[in-house]
Motif scaffolding. Structure first.
Motif, PDB file in Angstrom:
ATOM      1  N   THR C 267      29.966  65.682 122.475  1.00 15.69           N
ATOM      2  CA  THR C 267      30.305  66.046 121.099  1.00 15.69           C
ATOM      3  C   THR C 267      29.165  65.731 120.144  1.00 15.69           C
ATOM      4  OG1 THR C 267      32.425  65.169 121.783  1.00 15.69           O
ATOM      5  CG2 THR C 267      32.243  65.971 119.525  1.00 15.69           C
ATOM      6  N   TRP C 268      28.498  64.625 120.393  1.00 14.67           N
ATOM      7  CA  TRP C 268      27.426  64.188 119.495  1.00 14.67           C
ATOM      8  C   TRP C 268      26.294  65.192 119.397  1.00 14.67           C
ATOM      9  CZ3 TRP C 268      22.582  63.718 121.661  1.00 14.67           C
ATOM     10  CH2 TRP C 268      22.544  63.710 123.063  1.00 14.67           C
ATOM     11  N   ARG C 269      26.176  66.014 120.463  1.00 13.11           N
ATOM     12  CA  ARG C 269      25.048  66.924 120.502  1.00 13.11           C
ATOM     13  C   ARG C 269      25.369  68.265 119.834  1.00 13.11           C
ATOM     14  NH1 ARG C 269      19.788  66.037 120.821  1.00 13.11           N
ATOM     15  NH2 ARG C 269      20.409  66.633 118.721  1.00 13.11           N
ATOM     16  N   CYS C 270      26.667  68.537 119.658  1.00 12.58           N
ATOM     17  CA  CYS C 270      27.056  69.808 119.055  1.00 12.58           C
ATOM     18  C   CYS C 270      26.994  69.667 117.534  1.00 12.58           C
ATOM     19  CB  CYS C 270      28.477  70.171 119.464  1.00 12.58           C
ATOM     20  SG  CYS C 270      28.762  70.034 121.216  1.00 12.58           S
ATOM     21  N   ASP C 271      26.363  70.655 116.923  1.00 11.45           N
ATOM     22  CA  ASP C 271      26.308  70.545 115.467  1.00 11.45           C
ATOM     23  C   ASP C 271      27.521  71.217 114.834  1.00 11.45           C
ATOM     24  OD1 ASP C 271      25.820  73.213 115.623  1.00 11.45           O
ATOM     25  OD2 ASP C 271      23.785  73.139 114.787  1.00 11.45           O
ATOM     26  N   GLU C 272      27.549  71.140 113.545  1.00 13.45           N
ATOM     27  CA  GLU C 272      28.721  71.624 112.829  1.00 13.45           C
ATOM     28  C   GLU C 272      28.947  73.122 113.063  1.00 13.45           C
ATOM     29  OE1 GLU C 272      30.544  69.483 111.653  1.00 13.45           O
ATOM     30  OE2 GLU C 272      32.015  70.719 110.615  1.00 13.45           O
ATOM     31  N   ARG C 273      27.828  73.848 113.056  1.00 11.97           N
ATOM     32  CA  ARG C 273      27.942  75.286 113.237  1.00 11.97           C
ATOM     33  C   ARG C 273      28.607  75.596 114.571  1.00 11.97           C
ATOM     34  NH1 ARG C 273      23.653  80.067 114.479  1.00 11.97           N
ATOM     35  NH2 ARG C 273      23.165  78.748 116.247  1.00 11.97           N
ATOM     36  N   PHE C 274      28.186  74.878 115.608  1.00 12.59           N
ATOM     37  CA  PHE C 274      28.748  75.103 116.937  1.00 12.59           C
ATOM     38  C   PHE C 274      30.237  74.775 116.958  1.00 12.59           C
ATOM     39  CE2 PHE C 274      29.861  73.571 121.163  1.00 12.59           C
ATOM     40  CZ  PHE C 274      29.405  74.610 121.950  1.00 12.59           C
ATOM     41  N   ARG C 275      30.573  73.602 116.399  1.00 12.78           N
ATOM     42  CA  ARG C 275      31.961  73.166 116.518  1.00 12.78           C
ATOM     43  C   ARG C 275      32.895  74.012 115.667  1.00 12.78           C
ATOM     44  NH1 ARG C 275      31.960  67.823 114.704  1.00 12.78           N
ATOM     45  NH2 ARG C 275      29.718  67.911 114.420  1.00 12.78           N
ATOM     46  N   GLN C 276      32.390  74.404 114.496  1.00  7.46           N
ATOM     47  CA  GLN C 276      33.275  75.185 113.627  1.00  7.46           C
ATOM     48  C   GLN C 276      33.497  76.592 114.175  1.00  7.46           C
ATOM     49  OE1 GLN C 276      31.704  75.050 109.676  1.00  7.46           O
ATOM     50  NE2 GLN C 276      32.787  73.143 109.217  1.00  7.46           N
ATOM     51  N   ASN C 277      32.509  77.113 114.863  1.00  6.41           N
ATOM     52  CA  ASN C 277      32.635  78.486 115.350  1.00  6.41           C
ATOM     53  C   ASN C 277      33.227  78.567 116.753  1.00  6.41           C
ATOM     54  OD1 ASN C 277      31.518  80.275 113.289  1.00  6.41           O
ATOM     55  ND2 ASN C 277      29.694  79.013 113.547  1.00  6.41           N
ATOM     56  N   LEU C 278      33.308  77.427 117.435  1.00  7.54           N
ATOM     57  CA  LEU C 278      33.616  77.469 118.862  1.00  7.54           C
ATOM     58  C   LEU C 278      34.937  78.174 119.156  1.00  7.54           C
ATOM     59  CD1 LEU C 278      32.832  76.775 121.695  1.00  7.54           C
ATOM     60  CD2 LEU C 278      33.901  74.540 121.430  1.00  7.54           C
ATOM     61  N   ASP C 279      35.998  77.770 118.469  1.00  8.80           N
ATOM     62  CA  ASP C 279      37.309  78.339 118.779  1.00  8.80           C
ATOM     63  C   ASP C 279      37.330  79.838 118.514  1.00  8.80           C
ATOM     64  OD1 ASP C 279      38.072  75.902 119.517  1.00  8.80           O
ATOM     65  OD2 ASP C 279      39.504  75.557 117.891  1.00  8.80           O
ATOM     66  N   ARG C 280      36.748  80.207 117.387  1.00  9.45           N
ATOM     67  CA  ARG C 280      36.752  81.614 117.020  1.00  9.45           C
ATOM     68  C   ARG C 280      35.961  82.438 118.049  1.00  9.45           C
ATOM     69  NH1 ARG C 280      33.312  84.655 114.423  1.00  9.45           N
ATOM     70  NH2 ARG C 280      31.915  82.967 113.847  1.00  9.45           N
ATOM     71  N   LEU C 281      34.800  81.901 118.419  1.00 10.63           N
ATOM     72  CA  LEU C 281      33.966  82.630 119.371  1.00 10.63           C
ATOM     73  C   LEU C 281      34.581  82.642 120.755  1.00 10.63           C
ATOM     74  CD1 LEU C 281      30.393  81.571 118.280  1.00 10.63           C
ATOM     75  CD2 LEU C 281      31.754  83.537 117.609  1.00 10.63           C
ATOM     76  N   THR C 282      35.283  81.560 121.088  1.00 10.54           N
ATOM     77  CA  THR C 282      35.941  81.538 122.395  1.00 10.54           C
ATOM     78  C   THR C 282      36.936  82.694 122.494  1.00 10.54           C
ATOM     79  OG1 THR C 282      35.692  79.158 122.534  1.00 10.54           O
ATOM     80  CG2 THR C 282      37.370  80.148 123.927  1.00 10.54           C
TER      81      THR C 282
END
Lengths: 309, 175, 454
Positions: C267-282
């Motif tokens: 988790t520490w390596r994922c930035d905000e952009r990644f985490r915020q978009n992850l569900d939507r992109l999944t």
């Protein structure tokens, strides 16, 4: 022109992406009938007495390792065997119900196909079909992918797995280096006491085989195995029983193995030539009026199809 | 190309009829025994008891086809040989060549396309087919290799048998 | 790592540790930790202990394979010349690596820039998958040192494998180039990045061509063995399409799977952009995967109908086939449909793992389990063969993790040149800037249950 050469041309042309898939059907219709002077061997299983002399002769001629059991030990027939890194030819015994003898023997070795699957599947061209009809192998360039073993419809090539630094494919080469190219029959034919193995021009052997069947129809099942199977083989079999009773695969069909691969190979030039134009075009359409690089991510609705092909 | 010489070196079972009939025809001169496999490397030569085989077989034609004695009954043969008299050549070697697959033999075949008996076994094949076939069919007489001709020392080495049999290796076993 | 961050340690995500003081390469390699801290976090990770055990056993066996030969690690089967190394290693790794060209195509060719947060992980997944497929191949080849022979020594251009060799090697280079942008950012070589960006479209289109052909070619390899592959897994006309089409959902689901694992375990390596978009992109990717699965199912059925192989379904092989299709295609397809409609991310992620299982099972079935179906025996691989497979897979995981920890795959590199571009400031404020203050507490809150588990 041989089909192999045709495919080479086809692929080379495809690599240059200069012409489309139309060539895929142009000249691949016929079948390579083998070299006109190609030699072969007619195996008459009605004559074989299972003496294993051919195995011994092959072992000595090809300088194979010492066998596990003596060549006059008939207990090896209790288990079906296949060719491997220690034996380029093996004789197996089959219990045959309809034969008067009850037991029949069949020698197996490389059948030296007209259009060998091993050859066409080899990505370094380690195999060569010689003018004399032998399918020979160049161990100096073999990478050891063993695709030839996958491809061989007769399960013939073996691999010297036990060698760590120079493992090679081991298969019958028709005694090419020591005999065939000097016009001599292979060692197994020479030693066979029963002349169950008849050496000659393949085209003559086919006539001989049919002649034997015609003259003595009671003795033979009317089929010359290898005359047409997988595009024809240099070694031919006739027998008193149907081929399947001697564990010869009767489901192989008459097309060479490479015919199955043709449909894919035909698509290669097409993909190579059409894809660049197609996807560049899509790119231009999809990114019209847009910056090439990453823009605002929120303009795209989340549920949109990602459009993979 | 010295195919004949190399054949003799490489075919261990080159069979030779040592004694030949000087003249053909039944009743003139029939050998009582014939030395076979005179130049064989893997098997010793043997004395074939011709007299005994004459006693136990019904017809000469059982072995000699149409060349001597009674007429053959095989429908394939009588198509041509119904009226053939005894032939000049009676011995096996007279027709069956010791090197049926040499380049010369194959070339001769190519150059004689009108010959009927193109598919003629070589000498070794003809004799073995005849002997083993009859022994098997009649269930009399030997049918194994050494039943007729003892194997030589070279033969034992060739077949990895006898004193040349593979020694069981201690320890290491294959998969 | 997580707890170290919670202690206020700064991770490497830009060139400068503090204004005016760039990171040294050693610091970059050690993730900005001191060597002691780095060792400590490594030792505290239980997964590393598992890896240590695997490597302790597996590495000597892997080396032994090259000293004692293939007969030492396999059954030396002449009937099954391709064992687990290729059956699993090559034939399963390659389709799961199709993510590279798909994400590249979506972002660069179709202009789907919204997928960009996952583009790099897709590319990296492709590169590593291919690379390790080649590693498996090297373990399997009789004479691996001759691998370049089809390129330089002797050509067999009529062989499908020749095509595979050329395309995989070319495509590996393409992928190295594609992933190199991340590396150039990390190492601090912007000129290299700019150069590669210029040819991105060309690389991507080359990727599509090469992928289409060699994914298909891997299938076409089995058309050399029409009598050996079971009819249900064989189709002279469709084999390459089956392999190509199934690789599409396979690769996409790998992106879902890897991003899921990464977002949980690093988790520490994922930035905000990644985490915020992850569900939507999944969800987005899952739609693509579902489309791929549906297509695959259709052509699979067409393949059976084309060769009229329905009768085989009633046999034991047929039951096994139905299991593969049922558990590996129809089940995930249903789950995807349900998950996408109801926005149930756990269902989608589970479906992605199921799809991967299905693709792997298909390849293993084709290459090993149903291969030689006419022979009276099945070959069970030698235990050393299985250990080597596991070892190489673990090396793959270690390399994967090593790169994800360091290169800007899951996060965006904050560089000085970016603001010069017109659109960059917007992104800076949108994503990266808020990430800093929020990130650390967010890690900390997630950290607690996970460290307790450990």
């Amino acid at each position: 022109m041989k089909r192999r050469d045709f495919l080479k041309v086809c692929l080379a042309g495809g690599a240059a992406a200069t012409f489309g898939g139309a060539c895929g059907t142009a000249r691949a219709g016929g079948s390579f009938e083998g070299y006109p002077d190609g030699m072969g061997v007619l195996v008459d299983t009605t004559r074989c007495i299972g003496c294993r002399s051919c195995e011994a002769a092959c072992n000595k001629e090809q300088k194979m390792p010492e066998p596990k059991k003596p060549f006059d030990d008939m207990s090896v027939f209790n288990q079906p065997r296949r060719t491997d890194e220690t034996a380029l030819t093996v004789v197996n015994r089959y219990e045959v119900k309809e034969s008067s003898r009850g037991q029949m023997y069949r020698k197996q070795q490389c059948n030296h196909c007209n259009e060998p699957a091993c050859l066409t599947s080899c990505f370094v061209n380690a195999y060569t079909k010689t003018r004399e009809g032998a399918v020979i192998y160049n161990g100096d360039i073999c990478v050891g992918c063993r695709n030839c073993m996958i491809a061989c419809p007769f399960n013939i090539p073996g691999y010297s797995y036990s060698s760590a630094f120079n493992p090679l494919v081991k298969k019958c080469i028709f005694c090419y280096d020591t005999r065939l190219k000097y016009g001599k029959p292979p060692a197994c034919v020479d030693i066979c006491p029963q002349e169950a193995l008849t050496f000659g021009h393949r085209k003559d052997l086919i006539k001989t085989a049919h002649e034997r069947i015609r003259e003595t129809p009671d003795r033979y099942y009317d089929h010359v195995y290898g005359e047409k199977e997988v595009g024809g083989t240099g070694w031919l079999y006739i027998s008193s029983v149907s081929p399947d009773q001697l564990a010869m695969d009767t489901s192989l069909g008459n097309e060479p193995i490479i015919s199955n691969v043709k449909e894919f190979l035909g698509t290669v030039p097409m993909v190579l030539s059409i894809w660049p134009a197609l996807f560049s075009g899509i790119h231009l359409l999809a990114t019209r009026n847009k910056d090439h690089h990453d823009n605002d991510t929120s303009t795209h609705t989340p549920g949109q199809e990602d459009g993979t092909p | 190309m010295k195919s004949d010489r190399s054949l003799q070196a490489l075919i261990p079972l080159l069979l030779l009829l040592a004694v030949l009939l000087p003249a053909a025809g039944w009743g003139i001169s029939v050998p009582d025994s014939i030395i076979l496999n005179k130049n064989g490397a893997l098997y010793d030569q043997i004395s074939f008891d011709h007299a005994r085989h004459i006693r136990v077989t019904k017809e000469c034609s059982d072995c000699h086809h149409h060349t001597t004695g009674t007429l053959v009954e095989d429908p394939n043969c009588i198509r041509c040989h119904r009226n053939s008299g005894p032939s000049q050549t009676v011995s096996c070697r007279g027709c069956h060549t010791p090197d049926p697959f040499s380049a010369k033999s194959l070339r001769d075949k190519d150059h004689a396309p009108k010959t009927y008996h193109l598919d003629k076994p070589g000498l070794k094949g003809a004799m073995h087919q005849s002997c083993v076939g009859c022994h098997t069919k009649s269930k009399k007489g030997p049918t194994t290799c050494t039943g007729c001709h003892p194997r030589s020392a070279a033969g034992d080495a060739f077949y990895n048998t006898g004193e040349y049999a593979p020694k069981p290796k201690a320890g290491k076993s294959g998969h | 790592m997580k707890s170290l961050i919670s202690l206020g340690i700064k991770t490497v995500d830009s060139h400068e540790k503090e204004p005016g003081r760039p990171w040294t390469l050693t610091e970059k390699l050690l993730l900005g930790l001191t060597p002691q801290q780095y060792l400590l976090q490594a030792v505290r990770n239980p997964f590393n202990w598992f890896l240590a055990v695997v490597f302790a056993i597996g590495i000597p066996i892997l080396l032994g394979r090259f000293v004692f030969g293939l007969s030492w690690v396999t059954h030396s089967s002449n009937d099954y010349p391709w064992g687990m190394f290729l059956g699993f290693g090559l034939f399963a790794m390659v389709p799961l690596s199709s993510s590279g060209f798909q994400m590249g195509t979506a972002c660069e060719v179709f202009g789907r820039h919204d997928l960009e947060p996952l583009e790099r992980i897709g590319l990296l997944n492709g590169l590593l998958g291919y690379f390790f497929a080649v590693v498996y191949l090297l373990a399997d080849l009789g004479q691996p040192w001759r691998l370049p022979y089809p390129m330089v020594v002797s050509f067999g251009p009529a062989a499908v494998l020749f095509l595979v060799a050329w395309h995989v090697s070319t495509y590996l280079s393409v992928q190295v180039a594609e992933v190199s942008t991340s590396f150039f950012e990390w190492i601090g070589f912007p000129a290299g990045k700019r150069a590669v960006r210029k040819i991105t479209l060309g690389l991507t289109v080359a990727g599509i061509i090469l992928s289409t052909l060699h994914q298909g070619a891997l299938g076409a390899l089995f058309t050399y063995a029409p009598g050996k592959v079971h009819p249900l897994w064989y189709s002279s006309s469709f084999q390459w399409l089956h392999f190509f089409v199934s690789s599409l959902p396979g690769g996409l689901c790998m992106v879902i799977a890897v991003s899921t694992i990464a977002s949980r375990t690093m988790t520490w390596r994922c930035d905000e952009r990644f985490r915020q978009n992850l569900d939507r992109l999944t969800v987005s990717i899952a739609k693509g995967a579902a489309m791929g699965l549906a297509t695959y199912l259709t052509i699979k059925l067409i393949g059976i109908a084309h060769d009229n192989e329905w009768a085989y379904l009633a046999t034991g092989w047929g039951a096994w086939f139905l299991l593969e299709i049922g558990a590996g295609v129809i089940l995930p397809l249903g789950l995807f449909a349900y998950g996408i409609r109801n926005q149930k991310l756990p269902v989608i992620r589970f479906a992605a793992f199921t799809t991967i299982f299905g693709v792997v099972l298909n390849r293993v079935n084709t290459a090993m389990i149903t291969f030689n179906w006419k022979l009276p025996y099945r070959e069970i691989p030698h235990w050393r063969e299985a250990v080597i497979c596991l070892t190489i897979f673990c090396i793959y995981l270690v390399v994967y993790r090593f790169i994800l920890y360091r290169l800007p795959i899951l996060y965006q590199w904050r560089s000085q040149e970016e603001p010069a571009l017109a659109h960059a400031p917007a992104r800076e404020t949108q994503h990266t800037m808020p990430a800093e203050p929020i990130a650390v507490p967010a890690y900390r809150s997630r950290l607690v249950p996970e460290t307790e588990k450990a």
